[in-house]
Structure formats: structure tokens, C-alpha cells
Design an enzyme around this catalytic site. Structure first.
Site, PDB file in Angstrom:
ATOM      1  N   PRO A 241      60.442   3.524  -1.841  1.00  0.00           N
ATOM      2  CA  PRO A 241      59.127   3.623  -1.195  1.00  0.00           C
ATOM      3  C   PRO A 241      59.169   2.973   0.182  1.00  0.00           C
ATOM      4  CG  PRO A 241      59.097   1.935  -2.897  1.00  0.00           C
ATOM      5  CD  PRO A 241      60.424   2.597  -2.991  1.00  0.00           C
ATOM      6  N   ASP A 417      62.204  -1.170   2.152  1.00  0.00           N
ATOM      7  CA  ASP A 417      62.004  -0.734   0.764  1.00  0.00           C
ATOM      8  C   ASP A 417      60.984  -1.664   0.125  1.00  0.00           C
ATOM      9  OD1 ASP A 417      62.145  -0.153  -1.945  1.00  0.00           O
ATOM     10  OD2 ASP A 417      64.325   0.024  -1.989  1.00  0.00           O
ATOM     11  N   HIS A 418      59.810  -1.127  -0.199  1.00  0.00           N
ATOM     12  CA  HIS A 418      58.723  -1.978  -0.697  1.00  0.00           C
ATOM     13  C   HIS A 418      58.976  -2.476  -2.120  1.00  0.00           C
ATOM     14  CE1 HIS A 418      55.034  -3.953  -0.206  1.00  0.00           C
ATOM     15  NE2 HIS A 418      54.317  -2.987   0.351  1.00  0.00           N
ATOM     16  N   ARG A 419      60.005  -1.972  -2.796  1.00  0.00           N
ATOM     17  CA  ARG A 419      60.371  -2.534  -4.097  1.00  0.00           C
ATOM     18  C   ARG A 419      60.999  -3.907  -3.929  1.00  0.00           C
ATOM     19  NH1 ARG A 419      64.409   1.950  -6.237  1.00  0.00           N
ATOM     20  NH2 ARG A 419      65.200   1.467  -4.137  1.00  0.00           N
TER      21      ARG A 419
END
Length: 446
Positions: A241, A417-419
Site C-alpha cells: 500500500p 509502504d504503509h504496512r
């Protein structure tokens, strides 16, 4: 008596199964020495030059430039005993022994692997028989198969490749060039449903001009670096994401500092660019925000933090986008980084970046500013969690101490990467990079 060996397409050690032949560096009749470069190939990762493990005389090139060859398939035949000095072979069919280990060590992708092509078995197929030991064969006379009516199409290798890509049977064509040679236009015309050269075809279409648009189109097979890049970008875009943040900064102090360094004795002959400062800033800022230098391991359900920075630099080359790495960039001084970046970009522009040089990155910088572009929203490289984009540095009105002045202004963007990276960590990292570029003296506080 002559002793012939066939040179196989090497596995360049990155798990690839095929490569495209770009250009031969030798021709039949040429003498070659051990480890001499004989062919340039393009894999899904880079262009690679392959050396030959034997000395001798080239007798036959088995593959034409532009063709795709599976790893292990023979591509060249060489006579390793052109003077007939070797001991006579027994009456039985001679068997080619694999080169001695010490002879093969300098080569990439060679070892105990047999020079026999092995294809992956289809599902449900019976297991393949074990590969036999490679057999030395004498080159066969060049016999051209006689197709329908005995007609042999006259066409150069690039034209044959175009015909293969477009699904055109050359045997059904009569060439329009002198001597009946088939041209590209002949092939394109056949692909469009005509036997006349494309340049002379006039068909009725929906356009007012009455001209077939297909005759003004060009098709290029998707393979090599372009194919690998496309697959990687799709994987990244639909797996991680992405979040992108932007920051505009006044880099006038950085540009002034750059001019001082260029005049200093220590940096004489060293190319210092805005990318050099950005590379140093990324390494310093990553220490304060290690999340951007980490990676999401889906299989293990872990976040892996890297205590080193293998800095990727996105480079545009004639064969497409490649991202070679500066290993342990965080341990380098500004001068060392400048030298490493110059070498890396020079090699990339020449198309000589090795596959190994593009593996194992932890964070990447892409510089669209060199094209005069202000900023962008870059896609993260697979296996990483962040990528910094540098825009063009432009003279811009800027408020300084309550007054409007013309300053050197740069736009930064950071995709992450929003994870792995939350908004707070991404913002802190981008702010740190901006502060270091806005005033290089800030670096002494890190």
C-alpha cells in the site's frame, strides 16, 4: 585432428532461464583465448558479457542476434585443437570432458552444470530422463531446409526475427528488394493481410485519409529489462500500500556548499552533484528512522530491519530502467559516495550493470530532476519500503526573513509502504532529508 566443443549459454547466477543474444564479439575463423568475451546477452535484469572457458578457433555461431535462448543451450562451436596437437581420439565417439575446475573459476555461471538444455516439465508429464554427459560434436555443414517447392526465403536476421514476432511465414513471401530479398516492409505488409510491401499498401479505413493506421505503427516484443521492470512494478503497486508525501525546500546553502567543494583540493576531480548530497542525507536520516530501511516479510510475518544501507539509484538506460546499488553507502564519506555514484551511473549508461549489482537494495533514490521534472510519485522497488524522488532545482521566488528573494528550490517526494512505515515515521524521515539538504551543516548534529 580437430577437437570440437560447444559453448552453452551460461546461467548468470540470478535464477534466470533464458537470455536474448544481443551481439557477437567473434565470427567463424576467429582465434579466441581463455576468458575472452565472445558474446553480449541481455537477461531480464541486465546486459551481460560472457567469456569462453577454452582457447581455440571459432567454427560456427549457432544463434543469430535477436534470438532468445534457454540457459544451457549451445550457442557457439569451437575447435580447441586447431593445430591437431592433441593425442588421437579412440575409435569410439569422443566425449568432451568438462573444463578443469581451476580453468572455470573466473567465469560467471559455470561449474559442474552440463551443457545440455533442460526444459521444465509440464504438469502431468513423465519425469525427464537424466541429462547425459555432454558429447563433443563436429560442426555440421550448414544445410538449409528445403521448404515447399524448394524455395529458400532470402532475409537478414533482423527481418527473420520480425517475421517470427509477427507470425509471418517467410516462405510465403517474395522479396521486393534486389535479388528477391525480403524486407521489413514486406513482412509488415504480410502481417497486415497483404503480399505487397507495407509502403505501397493502401487500404480503406474509417479515417478520412483512407490510410491504414497499422502501417504507421511499430511493435516491439516485451522482454529483457523492460519485461522484468514491468513485472516488478506491477507486483509492488498491487502488493504494498503506497503512500506519497511531498516537501519543497530552499537548497541555496547546499548549492553554495557544492561550489566550495568543487574548488577544494580534496574534491579535485570529484563530481559532486545534488544526488551526492541526497544520498548522504538518506543514509543519515535512515539511522534516525530505521523503519524506512526495513522490509515486510510476508512469508515469515515479520518486519526485517536492516542495520546497513544498500542504496539503490534508479538509472535510465537504452535498455530500460535499472536500479544498481551502492553497497554499505551509510559507511561512506561524502567524497566516497560521490565517486561511487559516478562509477555506478557511468556503468549503467553503458548498459554494463551486472545482475548482481542490482540485488539486495534497502532503499532507493530516483532523480527526475535531471529531466527538468518538478516531482513524481515513484513506485517502491520490491524488497524495499521507501523510495525518495528528487525534482529539478529551480530559481524560485522565496520568502527569506520577511522578504521575497530568488532562491534555489527543490521538491522532494517520498513513497513508502504503509504496512511498515506509518505516517509519522515517513514524515519525520522526509523532514530530516529536507533539513539536511536545506543546510548541509545540520549533518554534524546527526
Amino acid at each position: 585432428m580437430p577437437e570440437y566443443k560447444q559453448f552453452p549459454l551460461a546461467d548468470t547466477a540470478e535464477g534466470l532461464t533464458e537470455a536474448d543474444i544481443i551481439a557477437w564479439q567473434v565470427k567463424p575463423g576467429d582465434k579466441v583465448t581463455v576468458n575472452q568475451i565472445v558474446v553480449e546477452v541481455e537477461t531480464a535484469k541486465a546486459a551481460v558479457e560472457l567469456p569462453i572457458p577454452w582457447a581455440g578457433v571459432v567454427t560456427e555461431l549457432l544463434v543469430e542476434p535477436g534470438q532468445t535462448v534457454e540457459v544451457g543451450a549451445p550457442i557457439l562451436t569451437i575447435d580447441v585443437d586447431p593445430d591437431g596437437k592433441a593425442a588421437p581420439a579412440p575409435a569410439a565417439a569422443p566425449v568432451a570432458e568438462e573444463p578443469a575446475e581451476e580453468e572455470m573459476k573466473p567465469l560467471v555461471g559455470y561449474g559442474s552444470k552440463a551443457v545440455v538444455t533442460q526444459r521444465r516439465a509440464r504438469k502431468g508429464a513423465a519425469p525427464a530422463a537424466p541429462a547425459a554427459a555432454p558429447v563433443a560434436v563436429a560442426p555440421q555443414p550448414a544445410v538449409t531446409p528445403q521448404p515447399k517447392g524448394g524455395y529458400v526465403p532470402l532475409a537478414k536476421p533482423p527481418v527473420r526475427k520480425l517475421a517470427k514476432d509477427l507470425g509471418v511465414d517467410l516462405h510465403a513471401l517474395t522479396g521486393s528488394a534486389d535479388g528477391g530479398v525480403i524486407t521489413r516492409d514486406d513482412v509488415r505488409a504480410a502481417a497486415n493481410g497483404s503480399t505487397a510491401p507495407a509502403a505501397t499498401v493502401s487500404t480503406v479505413s474509417d479515417s478520412d485519409s483512407g490510410y491504414d493506421p497499422a502501417t504507421r505503427e511499430r511493435r516491439v516484443p516485451i522482454k529483457g529489462v523492460r519485461k522484468a521492470t514491468a513485472a516488478a512494478m506491477v507486483q509492488s503497486a498491487y502488493t504494498a500500500p503506497h503512500v506519497t508525501e511531498f516537501l519543497t525546500i530552499d537548497v541555496t546553502p547546499m548549492m553554495e556548499f557544492r561550489e566550495k567543494l568543487k574548488k577544494s583540493r580534496e574534491f579535485a576531480g570529484v563530481k559532486v552533484t545534488p544526488l551526492t548530497f541526497a544520498a548522504k542525507a538518506v543514509c543519515l536520516a535512515a539511522k534516525r528512522t530505521p523503519d524506512v530501511n526495513a522490509v515486510w516479510d510476508e512469508a515469515a510475518q515479520e518486519i526485517v530491519y536492516k542495520d546497513y544501507v544498500h542504496l539503490g539509484i534508479a538509472a535510465a538506460t537504452p535498455r530500460g530502467l535499472v536500479v544498481p546499488k551502492v553497497r554499505d553507502a551509510d559507511s561512506m564519506s561524502l567524497k566516497e559516495l560521490a565517486i561511487a555514484l559516478t562509477e555506478l551511473t557511468d556503468v549503467a549508461r553503458e548498459g554494463k550493470t551486472t545482475p548482481a549489482a542490482m540485488l539486495g537494495g534497502t532503499i532507493t533514490i530516483t532523480n527526475v530532476g535531471v529531466f527538468g521534472v518538478d516531482t513524481g510519485t515513484p513506485i517502491i522497488n520490491p524488497g524495499e519500503s521507501a523510495i525518495l524522488c528528487l525534482g529539478a532545482i529551480k530559481d524560485t521566488p522565496w520568502v527569506v526573513d520577511g522578504e521575497i528573494k530568488v532562491r534555489k528550490v527543490l521538491q522532494l517526494s517520498l513513497s513508502f509502504d504503509h504496512r511498515v512505515v506509518d505516517g509519522q515515521q515517513g514524515s519525520e524521515f522526509l523532514a530530516d532529508v529536507g533539513a539536511l539538504l536545506a543546510d548541509p551543516a545540520v549533518a554534524i548534529t546527526y
